[in-house]
Design a protein around this motif. Sequence first.
Motif, short mmCIF file in Angstrom:
data_model
loop_
_atom_site.label_atom_id
_atom_site.label_comp_id
_atom_site.label_asym_id
_atom_site.label_seq_id
_atom_site.Cartn_x
_atom_site.Cartn_y
_atom_site.Cartn_z
N GLY A 5 -5.04 4.40 10.12
CA GLY A 5 -5.45 3.45 9.09
C GLY A 5 -4.42 3.24 8.01
N ARG A 6 -3.13 3.63 8.28
CA ARG A 6 -2.09 3.42 7.27
C ARG A 6 -1.53 2.00 7.38
N ASN A 15 -10.31 1.89 8.38
CA ASN A 15 -9.43 0.75 8.68
C ASN A 15 -8.43 1.05 9.78
N HIS A 46 0.84 -1.20 0.00
CA HIS A 46 0.00 0.00 0.00
C HIS A 46 0.87 1.24 0.00
N THR A 102 -2.79 -2.05 10.66
CA THR A 102 -2.74 -0.63 10.32
C THR A 102 -2.54 0.16 11.60
N ALA A 136 -1.17 6.71 2.85
CA ALA A 136 -2.62 6.74 2.61
C ALA A 136 -3.38 6.41 3.89
N GLN A 137 -4.20 7.38 4.35
CA GLN A 137 -4.97 7.15 5.57
C GLN A 137 -6.34 6.61 5.19
N SER A 138 -6.90 5.89 6.15
CA SER A 138 -8.23 5.36 5.91
C SER A 138 -8.93 5.22 7.25
N THR A 139 -9.88 6.12 7.53
CA THR A 139 -10.54 6.13 8.84
C THR A 139 -11.33 4.86 9.07
#
Lengths: 326, 302
Positions: B88-89, B65, B56, B84, B60-63
């Motif tokens: 969420g990284r 995950n 990945h 993560t 890249a953040q992902s709230t």
Amino acid sequence: MKATSVEPTPYALELCGLSKRFTLGGKMFSKKRALYAVSDVSLRVPRGQVMGLVGESGCGKSTLAKMLLGLTPPSEGDVLIQGKSITHSDQKTLARHVQPIFQDPYSSLNPRRRIGDIIALPLRLHTTLSSQERSQRVTAMLDLVGLPKRATQQYPGQLSGGQRQRVAIARALIMRPDLVICDEPTSALDVSVQAQILNLLLDLKEEFGLTYLFISHDLAVVEHLVDRLAVMYLGRIVEEGSREQIFAAPKHPYTQALLASALTPDPSLDIPDLGLGSVQPDPSRPPAGCAFHPRCPQSSPECRERRPSLPPVDLHGTGRVACHFA
Amino acid sequence: MPDSTTPLATRTSPRLRSPFASLSARLPRHRTLLLGITITGLLVLIALLAPWLAPHDPYAQSTANRMIPPVWHAAGSWEHMLGTDRLGRDYLSRLLYGARISLFIGLLAAFISGLIGTTLGVLAGYFGGRVDAVVSYILTTRLALPVVLVALALASLTGGSLIMVTLLLGLLLWDRFTVVARSATVQLRDAEYVQAAQALGASLPYILLREILPNIAPALIVVATLEVANAILLEATLSFLGMGIQPPLPSWGLMIAEGKAYMFFQPWVIAIPGAALFMLVLAINLLGDGLRDISAPGGRDE
Ligand SMILES: Nc1ncnc2c1ncn2[C@@H]1O[C@H](COP(=O)(O)OP(=O)(O)OP(=O)(O)O)[C@@H](O)[C@H]1O
Ligand SMILES: [Mg+2]
């Protein structure tokens, strides 16, 4: 032939009142003291001759050699090489006239350099030859000192002591100097190899018309080699003369003792036992009067008070001795 | 006539090999050195190939995950092998990119300090006397400074960027280079081959760089490997304390710092970068110790 001066002197090397003073101590707890490693040495070496310089360990032979090579400046006095003072010439000019051969063939060659590069270094520094011309000269020089061509690719660690000393000789001679300072060039070698190296040095001297200052602590080594001989004791020359004079009729008691010990060699001792008692001379505290008197079998009250002086060098090369009884 | 008639050393005699040959002969028998080389090599490879290896984008953040545990947990998934972080990284991707930062800082800082320390040490050793006294003074001053505190203070002044941290460490870690270079040079200063070069009129730079430096290089390389490890650890320390690498760069020390709030319930958050750091530093130290062993004269080679 090098055009050195309008009126060439007959001497390759002249030392005029040469001295070297070291300062000892001066650190936190010890007082400063002066040590004269070499005191007031005057000598002349005619061109094309071999001058021997003998004396015990620590008497200042190597210090004298270093001054001649420009590695350390004299404290007093002057050195003339081919009639020119070395104080006025830079190291590179000096290097073309005088080169060293050192005692220890295991430390005189850089262990990380190939033999070919070691011998070519003088050519790199002093000439503009192409690398091909350089390698030709190196091969020719290797041949002269009796090493095969393939040695150029080898490292010092792959050679024996005698072979290394041949490399050191090749490096010293490749620029054809006038004067070669040999500082005990054979004392680190096996007896069987010593004679070979000495013969090689003599052959090369004839071939190139060299002048040698040959330093040794062993009279036996220099006997068949030198034309003249100077004997050093605690930084001073005590006797100087032709080989015949010194070996047939030594005048100074120290020379006599050296000679007597050389005649009865004890191979287990590196430095000849002089039979002069165990008074170890300390160069930083030289005895008053004649420096040799504490060990001299014939010392008199006069010897304890007044230092005998060495007569000045004369043109005929008459023998000189610094002794009240000579 | 053993001298001129015996052939030049044959290849079978171990004592008479060229410096390189004798080193490479000792190498395969030194297990820990091989281990050090292998692990370090692998980690260097990982750092170089991070963009291709990382599954990945490390930034890249992902709230949706956040804080997914690694795959060996019940709640883990292969999508995020090492889970993560709190933003969420992807942890694996950040770890791989983090190797780049650690190695970059370690190598560059060791290079800078090596340059400074070797210069000072060689000059002090060669000239002795006043030069030596001045260098000793500088060295003592440097040794009187607590590295971490000074680095922290300076980093807080300059702000912690990658280059700044590297420079700081480079300017602080040269002391061992100086000590080693100085004592090695003192031993060589009076070597007859150095005198021979002087008597030939070789220039000072020639003597220092071509006659002396190659002969003290093995000792310096050993110091260099240990300083790489040292710099990597110090960077992690500074970053952990918030004065080193700044977010969002994926420094391992920073990852540990960011994870410390979760340490009791999700210990993997700090265990993973911690283990990576431990591995890298251990491997480099094994490498350095091994190099010291085999480059020592008559070194322990069994
Ligand atoms: N750099 C120096 N500083 C102080 N004293 C020195 C220095 N170099 C030499 N000496 C002293 O000068 C004296 C002469 O030393 P030198 O090396 O010239 O003797 P040598 O005759 O060559 O001895 P050897 O036969 O052992 O080679 C010795 O007492 C030595 O301790
Ligand atoms: Mg000597």
